[in-house]
Design a protein around this motif. Structure first.
Motif, mmCIF file in Angstrom:
data_model
loop_
_atom_site.group_PDB
_atom_site.id
_atom_site.type_symbol
_atom_site.label_atom_id
_atom_site.label_comp_id
_atom_site.label_asym_id
_atom_site.label_seq_id
_atom_site.Cartn_x
_atom_site.Cartn_y
_atom_site.Cartn_z
ATOM 1 N N SER A 32 0.761 -1.058 0.183
ATOM 2 C CA SER A 32 -0.117 -0.053 0.096
ATOM 3 C C SER A 32 0.952 1.136 0.018
ATOM 4 C CB SER A 32 -0.759 0.072 1.230
ATOM 5 O OG SER A 32 -0.124 0.277 2.443
ATOM 6 N N CYS A 33 0.224 2.456 -0.167
ATOM 7 C CA CYS A 33 1.023 3.690 0.114
ATOM 8 C C CYS A 33 1.178 4.025 1.387
ATOM 9 C CB CYS A 33 0.167 4.760 -0.613
ATOM 10 S SG CYS A 33 0.971 6.236 -0.382
ATOM 11 N N THR A 34 0.440 3.606 2.061
ATOM 12 C CA THR A 34 0.677 3.523 3.841
ATOM 13 C C THR A 34 1.777 3.008 4.074
ATOM 14 O OG1 THR A 34 -1.858 3.542 4.114
ATOM 15 C CG2 THR A 34 -0.557 3.060 5.785
ATOM 16 N N HIS A 35 1.995 1.713 3.499
ATOM 17 C CA HIS A 35 3.477 0.886 3.841
ATOM 18 C C HIS A 35 4.479 1.437 3.303
ATOM 19 C CE1 HIS A 35 0.906 -2.900 5.038
ATOM 20 N NE2 HIS A 35 1.099 -2.142 6.188
ATOM 21 N N TYR A 60 -4.230 18.921 6.004
ATOM 22 C CA TYR A 60 -5.318 18.549 4.964
ATOM 23 C C TYR A 60 -4.819 17.562 4.389
ATOM 24 C CZ TYR A 60 -8.965 18.638 1.545
ATOM 25 O OH TYR A 60 -9.983 18.220 0.614
ATOM 26 N N THR A 61 -4.842 16.217 4.683
ATOM 27 C CA THR A 61 -4.409 14.999 4.073
ATOM 28 C C THR A 61 -5.010 13.799 4.675
ATOM 29 O OG1 THR A 61 -2.432 13.658 3.097
ATOM 30 C CG2 THR A 61 -2.278 14.860 5.507
ATOM 31 N N PHE A 62 -4.551 12.628 4.060
ATOM 32 C CA PHE A 62 -5.138 11.215 4.374
ATOM 33 C C PHE A 62 -4.173 10.991 5.955
ATOM 34 C CE2 PHE A 62 -5.498 6.679 4.141
ATOM 35 C CZ PHE A 62 -6.670 6.325 4.543
ATOM 36 N N PRO A 100 5.510 16.616 1.482
ATOM 37 C CA PRO A 100 4.605 17.173 0.547
ATOM 38 C C PRO A 100 3.441 16.255 0.130
ATOM 39 C CG PRO A 100 6.796 17.138 -0.613
ATOM 40 C CD PRO A 100 6.952 16.402 0.776
ATOM 41 N N VAL A 101 2.198 16.674 0.074
ATOM 42 C CA VAL A 101 1.179 15.644 -0.468
ATOM 43 C C VAL A 101 0.714 16.418 -1.620
ATOM 44 C CG1 VAL A 101 -0.991 14.772 0.024
ATOM 45 C CG2 VAL A 101 0.398 15.025 1.987
ATOM 46 N N HIS A 102 0.813 15.654 -2.773
ATOM 47 C CA HIS A 102 0.370 16.199 -4.037
ATOM 48 C C HIS A 102 -1.394 15.985 -4.070
ATOM 49 C CE1 HIS A 102 4.481 16.841 -5.135
ATOM 50 N NE2 HIS A 102 4.542 15.500 -4.928
ATOM 51 N N GLU A 154 7.826 12.290 -0.763
ATOM 52 C CA GLU A 154 6.695 12.837 -1.445
ATOM 53 C C GLU A 154 5.488 11.941 -1.191
ATOM 54 O OE1 GLU A 154 8.853 13.386 -5.388
ATOM 55 O OE2 GLU A 154 6.975 14.242 -5.649
ATOM 56 N N ASP A 155 4.107 12.288 -0.732
ATOM 57 C CA ASP A 155 3.111 11.451 -0.561
ATOM 58 C C ASP A 155 2.416 11.844 -1.929
ATOM 59 O OD1 ASP A 155 0.584 10.315 -0.466
ATOM 60 O OD2 ASP A 155 0.326 10.805 1.460
ATOM 61 N N ALA A 156 2.705 11.050 -3.087
ATOM 62 C CA ALA A 156 2.135 11.059 -4.303
ATOM 63 C C ALA A 156 1.295 9.859 -4.664
ATOM 64 C CB ALA A 156 3.335 10.953 -5.529
ATOM 65 N N PHE A 166 3.405 6.015 -4.042
ATOM 66 C CA PHE A 166 2.265 5.869 -4.908
ATOM 67 C C PHE A 166 1.291 4.927 -4.031
ATOM 68 C CE2 PHE A 166 4.628 6.102 -9.186
ATOM 69 C CZ PHE A 166 4.657 7.647 -9.181
ATOM 70 N N SER A 167 0.128 5.223 -4.459
ATOM 71 C CA SER A 167 -1.051 4.162 -3.960
ATOM 72 C C SER A 167 -1.830 3.533 -5.233
ATOM 73 C CB SER A 167 -2.019 4.943 -3.347
ATOM 74 O OG SER A 167 -3.253 4.168 -2.742
ATOM 75 N N PHE A 168 -2.081 2.506 -5.193
ATOM 76 C CA PHE A 168 -2.923 1.546 -6.190
ATOM 77 C C PHE A 168 -4.065 1.068 -5.541
ATOM 78 C CE2 PHE A 168 1.416 1.583 -7.702
ATOM 79 C CZ PHE A 168 1.313 2.559 -8.721
ATOM 80 N N HIS A 169 -4.804 1.938 -4.805
ATOM 81 C CA HIS A 169 -6.028 1.451 -4.269
ATOM 82 C C HIS A 169 -7.096 1.803 -4.792
ATOM 83 C CE1 HIS A 169 -9.297 2.348 -1.149
ATOM 84 N NE2 HIS A 169 -8.913 1.414 -0.684
ATOM 85 N N HIS A 199 -14.321 15.701 1.633
ATOM 86 C CA HIS A 199 -12.824 14.868 1.846
ATOM 87 C C HIS A 199 -12.364 15.177 3.146
ATOM 88 C CE1 HIS A 199 -9.522 13.274 -0.975
ATOM 89 N NE2 HIS A 199 -10.025 12.410 -0.182
ATOM 90 N N TYR A 200 -10.861 15.388 3.331
ATOM 91 C CA TYR A 200 -10.579 15.136 4.434
ATOM 92 C C TYR A 200 -10.927 16.172 5.797
ATOM 93 C CZ TYR A 200 -7.102 13.017 1.502
ATOM 94 O OH TYR A 200 -6.303 12.264 0.499
ATOM 95 N N ILE A 201 -11.168 15.709 6.707
ATOM 96 C CA ILE A 201 -11.357 16.477 7.982
ATOM 97 C C ILE A 201 -10.066 16.726 8.647
ATOM 98 C CG2 ILE A 201 -12.360 16.505 10.247
ATOM 99 C CD1 ILE A 201 -14.399 15.734 8.356
HETATM 100 C C1 LIG Z 1 -5.054 7.094 -0.950
HETATM 101 C C2 LIG Z 1 -3.974 7.822 -0.028
HETATM 102 C C3 LIG Z 1 -2.959 7.244 0.764
HETATM 103 C C4 LIG Z 1 -3.112 5.851 1.318
HETATM 104 O O1 LIG Z 1 -2.970 4.937 0.373
HETATM 105 P P1 LIG Z 1 -2.975 3.463 0.460
HETATM 106 O O2 LIG Z 1 -2.475 2.810 -0.593
HETATM 107 O O3 LIG Z 1 -4.674 3.198 0.742
HETATM 108 O O4 LIG Z 1 -2.428 3.040 1.847
HETATM 109 C C5 LIG Z 1 -2.060 8.082 1.337
HETATM 110 N N1 LIG Z 1 -1.729 9.451 1.023
HETATM 111 C C6 LIG Z 1 -2.832 10.126 0.369
HETATM 112 C C7 LIG Z 1 -2.590 11.430 0.192
HETATM 113 C C8 LIG Z 1 -3.802 9.054 -0.339
HETATM 114 O O5 LIG Z 1 -4.738 9.838 -1.286
#
Ligand SMILES: *Cc1c(COP(=O)(O)O)cnc(C)c1O
Length: 382
Positions: free
Chosen positions: A55-58, A80-82, A126-128, A152-154, A176-179, A320-322
């Motif tokens: 995951s992107c979390t991981h 303002y992010t996940f 930074p979160v894009h 980078e949280d991309a 990256f995330s592939f959720h 979206h985000y709280i």
């Molecule tokens: C979706 C998302 C994550 C988490 O991604 P996962 O793959 O579900 O762990 C992290 N940061 C941001 C900004 C996201 O949009």
């Protein structure tokens, strides 16, 4: 019903999964399809090292381990992010310094970062947001000046660029995330992109439970052992095969999403001209991937009314985000630096519209029309 999201399916997913089943020799991680994905990232985004993760979390957790976050370290991020953007660093003991966002892109305000840097600062994250890049030149030069890392949280930025460079490949590490909710999916999954070569070897170790198994698999050593901290961050081949089918048509997905994005943009411009809503801003330095289409209402109450109105028209939308600093864990593990000028007020106004691969033009136009009806009825009542 027009749903808010539908995960993409492009046609070859089952074929590739079947191929793995028929070969019947490897379903777990780091087989042929994981390699195909890693190489595809490295080649397409011009980065020296990419590893598929669970995951992107991981991927973010791996980044926190790679930069050796320790209790007492500080990390700078938007509120303002996940939750995963910061939780990955909190897990290793970091304190989060939340910095306000820019209202035009909803990204961290690069001009407020320097004031947040102390001798405890280890990294900027930074979160894009919406696949639209943060002001990376400013962020990278601050990191350079103070000797801190940039992660980078991309998650939302796959296929987006900043001044021609792929998001996720500008900082020391990109994630990256592939959720299912992202532009490309493998069910659950992500990737870590590593530009700083001092992390290459340790990244493989951390991803393989803290062992040097990757070296063993390549025949570089004759047995593998526990050498460092780590966890299990490699996804199964079945998921990798699913993703690879989508990466092969990445441009097709990207073009389709951009086409949808522009239909929304053009359709809703009239409301923006009349000052009834605000539309997203794309800075000149950014090419985006149409991860999201959002509008901003006047305030949280008007947004709630619009959500209800669209629901009555069978259109699903989502805010979206709280902001994290206002959550229970946010105030425990972090602190908001100075004034919250935009984070809370703009998050309360933002509404995301249905956006996914292959959404029909008819559906988009119906959403546009319904939003126009809402605001036009509103004007005649007000
Ligand atoms: C979706 C998302 C994550 C988490 O991604 P996962 O793959 O579900 O762990 C992290 N940061 C941001 C900004 C996201 O949009």
């Amino acid at each position: 019903m027009i749903p808010f999201n539908k995960p993409p399916v492009t046609g070859k997913e089952l074929k590739y999964i079947n191929e793995i089943i028929n070969l019947n020799n490897k379903f777990s991680g780091d087989g042929k399809y994981t390699k195909c994905c890693n190489e595809w990232f490295e080649h397409t985004f011009k980065t020296p090292k990419a590893l598929l993760t669970t995951s992107c979390t991981h991927a973010l957790e791996m980044a926190a381990m790679l930069i050796d976050i320790k209790p007492g370290d500080e990390v700078i991020a938007p509120s303002y992010t996940f939750v995963s953007t910061v939780n990955a660093f909190v897990l290793r003991g970091a304190k989060i310094i939340f910095v306000d966002i820019r209202p035009d892109t909803m990204n961290i305000d690069e001009n407020l970062i320097e004031a947040a840097i102390t001798d405890k600062t280890k990294a900027i994250i930074p979160v894009h947001y919406a696949g639209i890049a943060c002001e990376m030149d400013v962020i990278m030069s601050l990191a350079d000046k103070y000797g801190i890392y940039v992660i980078e949280d991309a998650a939302q930025g796959v296929m987006s660029t900043y001044k021609g460079k792929a998001l996720g490949t500008i900082g020391d590490i990109g994630c990256f995330s592939f959720h299912d909710t992202k532009n490309y999916t493998m069910g659950e999954g992500g990737a870590i992109l590593i530009q700083n070569e001092k992390f290459f070897e340790r990244a493989e170790i951390i991803r393989e439970k803290g062992t040097n198994r990757s070296k063993f698999v390549r025949g570089q050593i004759d047995k593998y052992t526990w050498v460092d901290l780590g966890s299990s961050y490699l996804p199964s081949e079945l998921n990798a095969a699913f993703l690879f089918a989508q990466l092969q048509v990445a441009n097709k997905i990207n073009d389709d999403r951009l086409r949808s994005w522009h239909i929304y943009y053009e359709g809703l411009q009239e409301l923006e001209t009349k000052n009834l809503i605000e539309l997203p801003t794309i800075p000149k330095s950014c090419e985006h991937n149409a991860h999201m289409f959002y509008i901003k209402c006047r305030d949280i109450n008007q947004r709630a009314e619009l959500i209800e109105y669209l629901k009555s028209k069978s259109i699903q939308t989502a805010f979206h985000y709280i902001p994290l600093h206002s959550a229970a864990a946010g105030s425990k593990f972090g602190v908001f630096l100075n004034e919250d000028s935009y984070t809370t007020s703009h998050s309360e106004r933002l509404l995301r519209l249905p956006m996914y691969y292959n959404i029909s033009e008819t559906d988009i136009l119906e959403v546009v029309l319904s939003i126009k009806e809402f605001f036009i009825n509103k004007i005649s009542i007000d």
